[in-house]
Design a protein around this motif. Structure first.
Motif, PDB file in Angstrom:
ATOM      1  N   GLN A 124      55.524 138.787  51.648  1.00 47.36           N
ATOM      2  CA  GLN A 124      54.416 139.670  52.031  1.00 47.36           C
ATOM      3  C   GLN A 124      54.153 139.602  53.539  1.00 47.36           C
ATOM      4  O   GLN A 124      53.856 140.619  54.169  1.00 47.36           O
ATOM      5  CB  GLN A 124      53.154 139.278  51.265  1.00 47.36           C
ATOM      6  CG  GLN A 124      53.257 139.433  49.755  1.00 47.36           C
ATOM      7  CD  GLN A 124      53.530 140.864  49.340  1.00 47.36           C
ATOM      8  OE1 GLN A 124      53.027 141.808  49.948  1.00 47.36           O
ATOM      9  NE2 GLN A 124      54.345 141.029  48.305  1.00 47.36           N
ATOM     10  N   VAL A 125      54.285 138.396  54.086  1.00 49.76           N
ATOM     11  CA  VAL A 125      54.026 138.206  55.518  1.00 49.76           C
ATOM     12  C   VAL A 125      54.991 139.034  56.369  1.00 49.76           C
ATOM     13  O   VAL A 125      54.649 139.450  57.485  1.00 49.76           O
ATOM     14  CB  VAL A 125      54.097 136.708  55.866  1.00 49.76           C
ATOM     15  CG1 VAL A 125      54.178 136.493  57.380  1.00 49.76           C
ATOM     16  CG2 VAL A 125      52.874 135.980  55.311  1.00 49.76           C
ATOM     17  N   GLN A 126      56.206 139.298  55.851  1.00 50.19           N
ATOM     18  CA  GLN A 126      57.169 140.076  56.608  1.00 50.19           C
ATOM     19  C   GLN A 126      56.670 141.484  56.908  1.00 50.19           C
ATOM     20  O   GLN A 126      57.205 142.166  57.785  1.00 50.19           O
ATOM     21  CB  GLN A 126      58.497 140.177  55.839  1.00 50.19           C
ATOM     22  CG  GLN A 126      59.147 138.843  55.517  1.00 50.19           C
ATOM     23  CD  GLN A 126      59.321 137.955  56.736  1.00 50.19           C
ATOM     24  OE1 GLN A 126      59.859 138.384  57.757  1.00 50.19           O
ATOM     25  NE2 GLN A 126      58.852 136.730  56.638  1.00 50.19           N
ATOM     26  N   ASN A 127      55.638 141.934  56.183  1.00 46.51           N
ATOM     27  CA  ASN A 127      55.084 143.279  56.404  1.00 46.51           C
ATOM     28  C   ASN A 127      53.903 143.287  57.375  1.00 46.51           C
ATOM     29  O   ASN A 127      53.394 144.349  57.717  1.00 46.51           O
ATOM     30  CB  ASN A 127      54.622 143.878  55.062  1.00 46.51           C
ATOM     31  CG  ASN A 127      55.761 144.037  54.079  1.00 46.51           C
ATOM     32  OD1 ASN A 127      56.824 144.511  54.441  1.00 46.51           O
ATOM     33  ND2 ASN A 127      55.552 143.637  52.841  1.00 46.51           N
ATOM     34  N   MET A 168      40.895 141.430  59.629  1.00 45.11           N
ATOM     35  CA  MET A 168      41.696 142.130  58.625  1.00 45.11           C
ATOM     36  C   MET A 168      43.119 142.341  59.162  1.00 45.11           C
ATOM     37  O   MET A 168      43.308 142.539  60.352  1.00 45.11           O
ATOM     38  CB  MET A 168      41.055 143.467  58.282  1.00 45.11           C
ATOM     39  CG  MET A 168      41.692 144.160  57.088  1.00 45.11           C
ATOM     40  SD  MET A 168      41.565 143.229  55.544  1.00 45.11           S
ATOM     41  CE  MET A 168      39.790 143.306  55.267  1.00 45.11           C
ATOM     42  N   LEU A 169      44.068 142.287  58.273  1.00 45.83           N
ATOM     43  CA  LEU A 169      45.466 142.432  58.661  1.00 45.83           C
ATOM     44  C   LEU A 169      45.856 143.904  58.808  1.00 45.83           C
ATOM     45  O   LEU A 169      45.218 144.783  58.243  1.00 45.83           O
ATOM     46  CB  LEU A 169      46.369 141.776  57.615  1.00 45.83           C
ATOM     47  CG  LEU A 169      46.158 140.286  57.377  1.00 45.83           C
ATOM     48  CD1 LEU A 169      47.070 139.799  56.252  1.00 45.83           C
ATOM     49  CD2 LEU A 169      46.404 139.497  58.644  1.00 45.83           C
ATOM     50  N   THR A 170      46.926 144.129  59.556  1.00 49.78           N
ATOM     51  CA  THR A 170      47.495 145.468  59.707  1.00 49.78           C
ATOM     52  C   THR A 170      48.965 145.408  59.296  1.00 49.78           C
ATOM     53  O   THR A 170      49.675 144.477  59.673  1.00 49.78           O
ATOM     54  CB  THR A 170      47.396 145.954  61.161  1.00 49.78           C
ATOM     55  OG1 THR A 170      46.019 145.990  61.548  1.00 49.78           O
ATOM     56  CG2 THR A 170      47.990 147.343  61.317  1.00 49.78           C
ATOM     57  N   VAL A 191      57.666 128.370  44.960  1.00 56.44           N
ATOM     58  CA  VAL A 191      57.754 129.754  44.486  1.00 56.44           C
ATOM     59  C   VAL A 191      56.661 130.602  45.136  1.00 56.44           C
ATOM     60  O   VAL A 191      56.905 131.715  45.640  1.00 56.44           O
ATOM     61  CB  VAL A 191      57.652 129.818  42.958  1.00 56.44           C
ATOM     62  CG1 VAL A 191      57.511 131.263  42.486  1.00 56.44           C
ATOM     63  CG2 VAL A 191      58.870 129.172  42.309  1.00 56.44           C
ATOM     64  N   LEU A 192      55.442 130.090  45.149  1.00 59.84           N
ATOM     65  CA  LEU A 192      54.314 130.824  45.738  1.00 59.84           C
ATOM     66  C   LEU A 192      54.513 131.043  47.231  1.00 59.84           C
ATOM     67  O   LEU A 192      54.222 132.128  47.767  1.00 59.84           O
ATOM     68  CB  LEU A 192      53.018 130.051  45.504  1.00 59.84           C
ATOM     69  CG  LEU A 192      52.183 130.439  44.295  1.00 59.84           C
ATOM     70  CD1 LEU A 192      51.007 129.484  44.135  1.00 59.84           C
ATOM     71  CD2 LEU A 192      51.675 131.871  44.416  1.00 59.84           C
ATOM     72  N   ILE A 193      55.007 130.029  47.911  1.00 60.32           N
ATOM     73  CA  ILE A 193      55.209 130.132  49.355  1.00 60.32           C
ATOM     74  C   ILE A 193      56.276 131.180  49.676  1.00 60.32           C
ATOM     75  O   ILE A 193      56.142 131.954  50.635  1.00 60.32           O
ATOM     76  CB  ILE A 193      55.576 128.756  49.941  1.00 60.32           C
ATOM     77  CG1 ILE A 193      54.367 127.816  49.845  1.00 60.32           C
ATOM     78  CG2 ILE A 193      56.036 128.876  51.387  1.00 60.32           C
ATOM     79  CD1 ILE A 193      54.704 126.351  50.028  1.00 60.32           C
ATOM     80  N   ASP A 194      57.343 131.214  48.871  1.00 65.38           N
ATOM     81  CA  ASP A 194      58.373 132.244  49.070  1.00 65.38           C
ATOM     82  C   ASP A 194      57.793 133.643  48.857  1.00 65.38           C
ATOM     83  O   ASP A 194      58.102 134.580  49.600  1.00 65.38           O
ATOM     84  CB  ASP A 194      59.536 132.023  48.097  1.00 65.38           C
ATOM     85  CG  ASP A 194      60.444 130.888  48.535  1.00 65.38           C
ATOM     86  OD1 ASP A 194      60.361 130.493  49.713  1.00 65.38           O
ATOM     87  OD2 ASP A 194      61.220 130.391  47.696  1.00 65.38           O
ATOM     88  N   ALA A 241      44.543 141.169  50.617  1.00 64.44           N
ATOM     89  CA  ALA A 241      44.117 140.785  49.273  1.00 64.44           C
ATOM     90  C   ALA A 241      45.188 139.957  48.570  1.00 64.44           C
ATOM     91  O   ALA A 241      44.885 138.937  47.924  1.00 64.44           O
ATOM     92  CB  ALA A 241      43.783 142.037  48.456  1.00 64.44           C
ATOM     93  N   VAL A 242      46.446 140.378  48.700  1.00 66.29           N
ATOM     94  CA  VAL A 242      47.546 139.650  48.054  1.00 66.29           C
ATOM     95  C   VAL A 242      47.688 138.259  48.652  1.00 66.29           C
ATOM     96  O   VAL A 242      47.802 137.257  47.928  1.00 66.29           O
ATOM     97  CB  VAL A 242      48.868 140.440  48.198  1.00 66.29           C
ATOM     98  CG1 VAL A 242      50.050 139.595  47.721  1.00 66.29           C
ATOM     99  CG2 VAL A 242      48.801 141.730  47.397  1.00 66.29           C
ATOM    100  N   LEU A 243      47.682 138.167  49.993  1.00 65.94           N
ATOM    101  CA  LEU A 243      47.847 136.872  50.650  1.00 65.94           C
ATOM    102  C   LEU A 243      46.671 135.947  50.372  1.00 65.94           C
ATOM    103  O   LEU A 243      46.849 134.728  50.228  1.00 65.94           O
ATOM    104  CB  LEU A 243      48.024 137.074  52.156  1.00 65.94           C
ATOM    105  CG  LEU A 243      49.347 137.713  52.582  1.00 65.94           C
ATOM    106  CD1 LEU A 243      49.328 138.046  54.073  1.00 65.94           C
ATOM    107  CD2 LEU A 243      50.511 136.787  52.269  1.00 65.94           C
TER     108      LEU A 243
END
Length: 296
Positions: free
Chosen positions: A291-294, A1-3, A283-286, A160-162
């Protein structure tokens, strides 16, 4: 799981005639940056705090603030004799200088003197008792637990978003693969036209050069490798997200690789449907990279 790198926690306590409040917060950061804000007379705590927070957080811009004050009571107000002497000496010197130059000053009142910094804060500048330090250290574990609970909850939302975005990228990648058959007729016509243009120059080119040009055209039109790499990146992203490790940097790099393949797919498409898929992928990758920046 991500943090998530974003988190906040607050906690209050009291001991040895003092009350205090902690605030621990973090925001996105390229590396790990930990900053403290607390009274100088509690500076001995910093090493312990840095060790505990550093063991729990690996990335992000983190700030830990401590506000502490003596509880109200008979002994709540004390005079710092050294500070008072310095202030009174300074006032006397100013008044003497002003009198010598003929400048009239309004006399300073007791309340004016009390408001000078340091005169009335002697209790918070004394050496901290071991009881106080012990209680403050004991507060860090539950503070960090609350902080990490919030980061974990944010991380679950990011996961969940990713996951949803990866599913959509995978669907588009499969659609791109399925479209290769429909694209072949258009590609055949374009390829034949390109060969015809090459053959028009045959008088000026030898057979080896013609074969080389045809091979180059074939390579430029083949998107199978890009599609295979997209599938590979999807699998790698899922593995990273399931690892339980801090993977924000790796996911960010992987997003760059995703974008590289989507760009190449668009440049090689030569087909309206495949171009549309490539643009949708970009578009999806951007969105995924935002989200990945968090992610820690």
């Amino acid at each position: 799981m991500l943090t998530s790198m974003t988190g906040f926690a607050a906690r209050t306590g009291r001991a040895d005639g003092f009350t205090w409040g902690w605030e621990l917060r973090s925001v996105n950061g390229k590396g790990f940056d930990l900053r403290f804000r607390m009274p100088d007379w509690l500076g001995g705590l910093e090493a312990d705090l840095r060790k505990q927070v550093g063991a729990s957080v690996s990335r992000g811009s983190v700030s830990l603030n401590l506000r502490i004050a003596r509880e109200a009571g008979e002994n709540a107000v004390e005079i710092n004799e050294d500070a008072l002497t310095r202030v009174l000496d300074a006032i006397a010197q100013i008044e003497d200088r002003a009198g010598a130059t003929g400048v009239n000053l309004t006399p300073a009142s007791a309340s004016d003197v009390m408001n000078f910094r340091g005169v009335m804060d002697a209790p918070q500048n004394r050496e901290a008792s071991e009881e106080l330090l012990t209680e403050l250290r004991a507060d860090i574990a539950p503070l960090l637990a609350s902080f990490n609970d919030m980061r974990a909850a944010e991380g679950a939302s990011l996961h969940a978003v990713l996951t949803r975005q990866l599913d959509e990228i995978e669907t588009l990648t499969r659609s791109a693969h399925d479209m290769l058959g429909q694209r072949s007729a258009d590609m055949r016509a374009n390829f034949q036209a390109a060969i015809a243009r090459v053959m028009e120059s045959r008088a000026e080119m030898d057979e080896a050069r013609i074969a080389q040009e045809i091979a180059v055209l074939a390579v430029k039109s083949d998107v199978t490798e890009e599609i295979d790499r997209l599938h590979s990146h999807i699998s790698a992203a899922r593995d990273l997200m399931a690892s339980g490790d801090p993977v924000g940097r790796k996911l960010d790099f992987l997003c760059q690789e995703f974008n590289r393949e989507a760009n190449t797919l668009c440049s090689k498409a030569q087909n309206a449907g495949l171009t549309e898929i490539g643009l949708a992928l970009k578009v999806l990758i951007d969105q995924m990279r935002e989200q990945v920046q968090n992610v820690e």
